[in-house]
Design an enzyme around this catalytic site. Structure first.
Site, PDB file in Angstrom:
ATOM      1  N   ASN A  88       0.872  -1.171   0.000  1.00  0.00           N
ATOM      2  CA  ASN A  88       0.000   0.000   0.000  1.00  0.00           C
ATOM      3  C   ASN A  88       0.912   1.224   0.000  1.00  0.00           C
ATOM      4  O   ASN A  88       1.579   1.521   0.997  1.00  0.00           O
ATOM      5  CB  ASN A  88      -0.916  -0.004   1.233  1.00  0.00           C
ATOM      6  N   GLU A  94      -3.925   1.977  -2.839  1.00  0.00           N
ATOM      7  CA  GLU A  94      -3.975   3.410  -2.538  1.00  0.00           C
ATOM      8  C   GLU A  94      -3.100   4.217  -3.492  1.00  0.00           C
ATOM      9  O   GLU A  94      -2.233   4.973  -3.059  1.00  0.00           O
ATOM     10  CB  GLU A  94      -3.597   3.695  -1.083  1.00  0.00           C
ATOM     11  N   ASP A 106      -4.215  -4.913   0.931  1.00  0.00           N
ATOM     12  CA  ASP A 106      -4.515  -4.259   2.199  1.00  0.00           C
ATOM     13  C   ASP A 106      -5.930  -4.662   2.585  1.00  0.00           C
ATOM     14  O   ASP A 106      -6.890  -4.161   2.014  1.00  0.00           O
ATOM     15  CB  ASP A 106      -4.388  -2.745   2.037  1.00  0.00           C
ATOM     16  N   ASN A 131      -7.265  -4.344   5.605  1.00  0.00           N
ATOM     17  CA  ASN A 131      -7.813  -3.520   6.689  1.00  0.00           C
ATOM     18  C   ASN A 131      -8.506  -4.375   7.742  1.00  0.00           C
ATOM     19  O   ASN A 131      -9.568  -4.013   8.268  1.00  0.00           O
ATOM     20  CB  ASN A 131      -8.742  -2.440   6.131  1.00  0.00           C
ATOM     21  N   ASP A 156      -1.993  -6.106   6.128  1.00  0.00           N
ATOM     22  CA  ASP A 156      -1.754  -6.470   4.722  1.00  0.00           C
ATOM     23  C   ASP A 156      -1.490  -7.971   4.705  1.00  0.00           C
ATOM     24  O   ASP A 156      -0.621  -8.462   5.426  1.00  0.00           O
ATOM     25  CB  ASP A 156      -0.553  -5.701   4.177  1.00  0.00           C
ATOM     26  N   ASP A 173       2.742   4.619   5.134  1.00  0.00           N
ATOM     27  CA  ASP A 173       2.545   4.054   6.482  1.00  0.00           C
ATOM     28  C   ASP A 173       2.497   2.518   6.452  1.00  0.00           C
ATOM     29  O   ASP A 173       2.506   1.888   7.508  1.00  0.00           O
ATOM     30  CB  ASP A 173       1.316   4.649   7.197  1.00  0.00           C
ATOM     31  N   HIS A 174       2.481   1.930   5.260  1.00  0.00           N
ATOM     32  CA  HIS A 174       2.587   0.475   5.113  1.00  0.00           C
ATOM     33  C   HIS A 174       3.977   0.108   4.596  1.00  0.00           C
ATOM     34  O   HIS A 174       4.607   0.898   3.889  1.00  0.00           O
ATOM     35  CB  HIS A 174       1.571  -0.052   4.097  1.00  0.00           C
TER      36      HIS A 174
END
Length: 264
Positions: free
Chosen positions: A13, A40, A153, A155, A224, A253-254
């Site tokens: 991501n 993303e 991802d 979530n 993930d 941030d991933h």
DNA sequence: ATGGCTGGCGACGCCAGA
């Protein structure tokens, strides 16, 4: 002794392909994954950097969207053969969160599962409905005789071992029982959660938020995932997370997560 | 319990993320 060659499938991501292209290219050059799912993109189809990726040796298919969402699949040395874009089951759904293709003989479905916050609320309802639709598609994929990887991802924080502090996240959409149950039912179709299988009891995270130096302190989440169908699980040799990518300046941030499978 | 940070959009804050 012959050393078995391996094949690496990764998911990343990027949190904005525009902002992250230098990181992405550096990571591709260093780790040389064979197939990559990106999430993303936060970019329209026209803004996707296909030429830069081609120069780096990767062909791509992508499903962009202005500002939000957006998914892509990359393959080393070839352009993936796209089999589906968009998750079936809701013609009204215009969010770019699903892309599926064949590359190097492997079926790869790349997903960006809805975040679902705040919960309860319409965004959480959308998440649960999206998971139901995913389940229907995944049931077909898992049963294919071909190797299939369902990655991206998700979530979803599958268990309390997948978050640095479950209490801090107890109200979050990523950890709700309904979401965990839906993820569990997905696995029950016959998928193997490759990172968990390889790591056993050991902690492994794929996401660290931007606050309080959580990345440096390894206070993260495992959200993930790389799910393998039985045909591909047989070939599973390793899995990991390229945390070094997350520790760079201006990082997503991933971090990229990956599996290594044996070549047939 | 809260807010901390980041990217995109578009031009100053706001939305969304997780």
């Amino acid at each position: 002794m012959t050393r078995t060659k391996t094949f690496k499938i990764a998911t990343f991501n990027v949190n904005g392909i525009g902002a992250r292209l230098p990181h992405l290219l550096a990571w591709l050059a260093k780790e040389k994954p064979d197939v990559v799912a990106l999430q993303e993109l936060k970019a329209s189809d026209a803004a996707f950097p296909a030429a830069a990726l081609e120069d780096a040796g990767y062909g791509a298919v992508w499903h962009g969207q202005r500002s939000w969402n957006g998914v892509a699949l990359l393959a080393r040395g070839l352009i993936p053969i796209e089999s589906r874009r968009g998750l079936p089951g809701d013609p009204e759904d215009e969010q770019s969160r699903y892309i599926e293709a064949v590359a190097h003989g492997i079926v790869v479905a790349g997903i960006y599962l809805p975040n679902g916050n705040p919960q309860p609320g319409p965004k959480f309802d959308y998440k649960l409905k999206w998971m139901q639709r995913l389940s229907r598609r995944a049931k077909i994929l898992v049963a294919l005789p071909d190797p299939v990887a369902l990655v991206g991802d998700f979530n979803v924080i599958p268990t309390d071992e997948d978050v640095y502090d479950p209490k801090a996240w107890r109200k979050d959409a990523l950890i709700q029982p309904e979401v965990r149950d839906a993820y569990g039912r997905l696995l029950d179709q016959g998928w193997t959660d490759a990172l968990r299988k390889v790591y056993g009891d050991r902690r492994i995270y794929t996401f660290w938020d931007y606050f309080r130096q959580h990345a440096e302190r390894d206070r993260g989440l495992r959200i993930d995932h790389l799910l393998l169908n039985p045909a591909l699980t047989k070939r599973l040799q390793g899995a990991g997370v390229d945390r070094w990518v997350r520790l760079q300046e201006k990082a997503s941030d991933h971090a990229p997560a990956w599996v290594e499978v044996g070549l047939v």
